[in-house]
Structures are given as C-alpha cells and as structure tokens.
Design an enzyme around this catalytic site. Structure first.
Site, PDB file in Angstrom:
ATOM      1  N   CYS A  45       4.723 -20.340   9.723  1.00 30.65           N
ATOM      2  CA  CYS A  45       4.465 -19.795   8.384  1.00 30.65           C
ATOM      3  C   CYS A  45       3.620 -20.762   7.552  1.00 30.65           C
ATOM      4  CB  CYS A  45       5.817 -19.523   7.725  1.00 30.65           C
ATOM      5  SG  CYS A  45       5.757 -19.201   5.961  1.00 30.65           S
ATOM      6  N   CYS A  48       5.125 -21.676   4.190  1.00 25.25           N
ATOM      7  CA  CYS A  48       6.260 -22.595   4.393  1.00 25.25           C
ATOM      8  C   CYS A  48       5.763 -24.029   4.506  1.00 25.25           C
ATOM      9  CB  CYS A  48       7.045 -22.223   5.657  1.00 25.25           C
ATOM     10  SG  CYS A  48       7.788 -20.580   5.612  1.00 25.25           S
TER      11      CYS A  48
END
Length: 118
Positions: A45, A48
């Site tokens: 991600c 993230c």
C-alpha cells in the site's frame, strides 16, 4: 493457534511501533495501556508507506503505544475491526475504541487526536 505470551506488558510509550500478530496480543495492549493507536496497513500500500514515518514519530513522541497490524497476515483481525481499506488507524483510550481514521491524514491532525486522549 499458539500465541506469544511474553507479550507486550513491557511495551512503553515513547518507543517504536509494536508489530501485532493476533487478536490476543492486540487485546492485551489495549487492556494494559491507556492510549493505543493501531495502524492497519499492507506492505503493498503506497499510502501506508507515506504514513509510516508519521506513525513512527507518534510512537516516539507521544504517550500512546502504537501498534501495527499487517492486514494481509492478520485478515481475521482486520475483519474483526471492519477494516475495508488501508491505511486505517484505530485509536483506543482506556480500553475503548474512540476513533477510526481511514486514509492518510496530516501528522498534526493525528498528533492532536492522540494527545486529546492522553
């Protein structure tokens, strides 16, 4: 399923994020610490990865314990918290979930949120 019972009673605020490997470990953290910020993330991600240094600074500079949950490795735990997108941050205060934030937010906003519960 075996769990690590040496768990996180030694965790203190002002340290690095704690990698959580299951529900019992997260429950122990939430039960034994006043404020716990949980970062549900995935290695693949991009957002993230953008949030990671912010989460690390919050762990080092606030009174909260910061936990990290890899949603790919802990799908049941992510499901238990209805995590549908990453990053998702869940804030606990005194054993109760008080906030859920989905997506990347500015560091100042996250810091204020954490500090409002410490």
């Amino acid at each position: 399923m075996a769990t690590d019972t040496t768990a996180d009673t030694d965790v203190e605020a002002g340290n690095e994020p704690v990698a959580v490997s299951g529900g019992e470990q997260l429950d122990d953290l939430v039960a034994t610490h006043g404020v716990v910020l949980v970062d549900f993330y995935a290695d693949w991600c991009g957002p993230c990865k953008m949030l990671e240094p912010v989460v690390e600074r919050l762990a080092a500079e606030t009174d909260a314990v910061v936990a990290k949950v890899d949603v790919d490795a802990n799908q049941q735990l992510a499901s238990a918290y209805n995590v549908r997108g990453v990053p998702t941050l869940v804030l606990f205060a005194d054993g109760t979930q008080v906030e859920e934030i989905v997506g990347v937010k500015p560091e100042g906003q996250l810091r204020s949120l954490v500090e409002s519960h410490t």
